[in-house]
Design a protein around this motif. Structure first.
Motif, PDB file in Angstrom:
ATOM      1  N   LEU A   8       7.335   3.958   8.180  1.00 17.49           N
ATOM      2  CA  LEU A   8       6.908   3.368   6.920  1.00 17.49           C
ATOM      3  C   LEU A   8       8.026   2.535   6.288  1.00 17.49           C
ATOM      4  O   LEU A   8       7.848   2.003   5.188  1.00 17.49           O
ATOM      5  CB  LEU A   8       6.477   4.469   5.941  1.00 17.49           C
ATOM      6  CG  LEU A   8       5.272   5.317   6.378  1.00 17.49           C
ATOM      7  CD1 LEU A   8       5.019   6.441   5.361  1.00 17.49           C
ATOM      8  CD2 LEU A   8       4.026   4.445   6.532  1.00 17.49           C
ATOM      9  N   TYR A   9       9.148   2.437   6.987  1.00 19.52           N
ATOM     10  CA  TYR A   9      10.295   1.722   6.432  1.00 19.52           C
ATOM     11  C   TYR A   9      10.212   0.226   6.748  1.00 19.52           C
ATOM     12  O   TYR A   9       9.714  -0.183   7.801  1.00 19.52           O
ATOM     13  CB  TYR A   9      11.603   2.297   6.987  1.00 19.52           C
ATOM     14  CG  TYR A   9      11.799   3.756   6.666  1.00 19.52           C
ATOM     15  CD1 TYR A   9      11.662   4.228   5.361  1.00 19.52           C
ATOM     16  CD2 TYR A   9      12.134   4.655   7.675  1.00 19.52           C
ATOM     17  CE1 TYR A   9      11.847   5.566   5.071  1.00 19.52           C
ATOM     18  CE2 TYR A   9      12.320   6.010   7.390  1.00 19.52           C
ATOM     19  CZ  TYR A   9      12.173   6.452   6.086  1.00 19.52           C
ATOM     20  OH  TYR A   9      12.356   7.780   5.801  1.00 19.52           O
ATOM     21  N   ARG A  10      10.731  -0.555   5.839  1.00 18.00           N
ATOM     22  CA  ARG A  10      10.753  -2.011   5.989  1.00 18.00           C
ATOM     23  C   ARG A  10      12.050  -2.567   5.399  1.00 18.00           C
ATOM     24  O   ARG A  10      12.658  -1.955   4.526  1.00 18.00           O
ATOM     25  CB  ARG A  10       9.573  -2.650   5.230  1.00 18.00           C
ATOM     26  CG  ARG A  10       8.228  -2.428   5.849  1.00 18.00           C
ATOM     27  CD  ARG A  10       7.125  -2.430   4.796  1.00 18.00           C
ATOM     28  NE  ARG A  10       7.183  -1.225   3.970  1.00 18.00           N
ATOM     29  CZ  ARG A  10       6.178  -0.771   3.227  1.00 18.00           C
ATOM     30  NH1 ARG A  10       5.028  -1.440   3.210  1.00 18.00           N
ATOM     31  NH2 ARG A  10       6.300   0.315   2.505  1.00 18.00           N
TER      32      ARG A  10
ATOM     33  N   SER B 168      13.060   4.359  -1.734  1.00 12.80           N
ATOM     34  CA  SER B 168      12.510   5.550  -1.082  1.00 12.80           C
ATOM     35  C   SER B 168      12.740   5.504   0.419  1.00 12.80           C
ATOM     36  O   SER B 168      12.032   6.147   1.188  1.00 12.80           O
ATOM     37  CB  SER B 168      11.004   5.659  -1.376  1.00 12.80           C
ATOM     38  OG  SER B 168      10.783   5.867  -2.762  1.00 12.80           O
ATOM     39  N   GLY B 169      13.747   4.742   0.827  1.00 10.98           N
ATOM     40  CA  GLY B 169      14.111   4.666   2.242  1.00 10.98           C
ATOM     41  C   GLY B 169      14.091   3.252   2.794  1.00 10.98           C
ATOM     42  O   GLY B 169      14.742   2.979   3.807  1.00 10.98           O
TER      43      GLY B 169
ATOM     44  N   ARG C 225       0.865  -1.180   0.000  1.00  8.48           N
ATOM     45  CA  ARG C 225       0.000   0.000   0.000  1.00  8.48           C
ATOM     46  C   ARG C 225       0.904   1.232   0.000  1.00  8.48           C
ATOM     47  O   ARG C 225       1.352   1.675   1.053  1.00  8.48           O
ATOM     48  CB  ARG C 225      -0.916   0.003   1.222  1.00  8.48           C
ATOM     49  CG  ARG C 225      -1.974  -1.102   1.204  1.00  8.48           C
ATOM     50  CD  ARG C 225      -2.833  -1.102   2.461  1.00  8.48           C
ATOM     51  NE  ARG C 225      -3.928  -2.056   2.374  1.00  8.48           N
ATOM     52  CZ  ARG C 225      -3.813  -3.360   2.607  1.00  8.48           C
ATOM     53  NH1 ARG C 225      -2.631  -3.857   2.973  1.00  8.48           N
ATOM     54  NH2 ARG C 225      -4.850  -4.159   2.505  1.00  8.48           N
ATOM     55  N   PRO C 226       1.193   1.770  -1.154  1.00  9.25           N
ATOM     56  CA  PRO C 226       2.106   2.912  -1.227  1.00  9.25           C
ATOM     57  C   PRO C 226       1.566   4.097  -0.410  1.00  9.25           C
ATOM     58  O   PRO C 226       0.358   4.371  -0.428  1.00  9.25           O
ATOM     59  CB  PRO C 226       2.138   3.257  -2.718  1.00  9.25           C
ATOM     60  CG  PRO C 226       1.623   2.043  -3.409  1.00  9.25           C
ATOM     61  CD  PRO C 226       0.665   1.404  -2.477  1.00  9.25           C
ATOM     62  N   PRO C 227       2.430   4.805   0.343  1.00 10.20           N
ATOM     63  CA  PRO C 227       1.993   5.997   1.078  1.00 10.20           C
ATOM     64  C   PRO C 227       1.439   7.053   0.116  1.00 10.20           C
ATOM     65  O   PRO C 227       1.835   7.113  -1.060  1.00 10.20           O
ATOM     66  CB  PRO C 227       3.277   6.481   1.753  1.00 10.20           C
ATOM     67  CG  PRO C 227       4.191   5.296   1.752  1.00 10.20           C
ATOM     68  CD  PRO C 227       3.855   4.513   0.548  1.00 10.20           C
TER      69      PRO C 227
END
Length: 258
Positions: free
Chosen positions: A214-216, A232-233, A175-177
């Motif tokens: 939101l990082y994984r 993206s991080g 689920r993209p932010p």
């Protein structure tokens, strides 16, 4: 009467001479050539004689003086097969489902999993991510660590800090932010609001969620990006590598990003 006897004797002598000529004619009988189809089984039996034992000569049958010739057989040489053993420091992935393997992906050997020496300050079970070298270390006991290649945040998306693994998921949904969706839309790329987990999913085979961010640490459907600053991080890993890490790390494990 004498004339009749003379004729009879002459006939007998002629018959005896004729028989002698016939016997002389067939004294040397012509050779017999046997077809390969018929001779092959016989030749194979001769070739199977045990090593160290004298090969028995086949009994001769038929008329004396008959020579049996076997047509020559073609010689077939089988090319030797050489098995190459896998390198001992590479992980075995043959047992993984084919969808989780990144077969054929080009990657620098430096970024393949391997055990290395570790003398840092963090204890066993800690994940240490060096974003300058694009390497992830899982610290183990005995002064060593399990090292993997990773993809890290691209310029403008770098970060550092310490978190814990708060959740783990297999084949996670994506689920993209909202900010990522808006950012990519400006570039002309439309992202879905939701994508079900699977081989085509950008999060790959496994995901380890870091704190409340939101990082994984997750797999990828682009294994060629490992070893580069492209995300993206999030921390990207090859699918087979993130599965290995996932199985070694529990929820609550400490993650340090430097």
């Amino acid at each position: 009467m004498r004339h009749v006897l003379s004729v009879a004797v002459a006939a007998i002598l002629a018959s005896i001479a004729s028989q002698g000529m016939a016997q002389e004619r067939y004294r040397e009988l012509p050779p017999v050539v046997v077809s390969p189809d018929l001779s092959a089984p016989w030749v194979m039996q001769l070739q199977r004689s045990p090593v160290g034992h004298q090969r028995r000569q086949p009994a001769r049958h038929g008329l004396p003086g008959v020579e049996v010739r076997v047509a020559p057989q073609p010689i077939v040489r089988e090319r030797a097969r050489v098995a190459i053993a896998p390198a001992p420091d590479q992980m075995q992935t043959a047992a993984l489902p084919s969808a989780t393997r990144d077969a054929g992906a080009q990657i620098d050997p430096k970024f393949l999993p391997q055990t290395v020496a570790y003398d840092g300050p963090h204890g066993p079970g800690t994940i240490v991510i060096d974003t300058t070298q694009n390497l992830l270390y899982l610290v183990e006991a005995g002064g060593q660590a399990r090292r993997y290649g990773v993809g890290t945040g691209k310029p403008g998306f770098e970060w550092a800090g310490s978190h814990k693994v708060t959740r783990k998921a297999e084949w996670p949904d994506w689920r993209p932010p909202a900010e990522m969706i808006a950012r990519e839309k400006k570039k002309g790329r439309i992202l879905p609001a939701h994508m079900k987990g699977g081989p085509a999913n950008p999060l790959g085979a496994r995901a380890l969620y870091l704190g409340s961010t939101l990082y994984r640490i997750h797999g990828t459907n682009q294994p060629s990006t490992i070893g580069r600053a492209v995300s993206s991080g999030c921390i990207r890993m090859r699918n087979e590598d993130v599965i290995d890490l996932y199985d070694r790390v529990p929820v609550g494990a400490k993650v340090v990003v430097i």
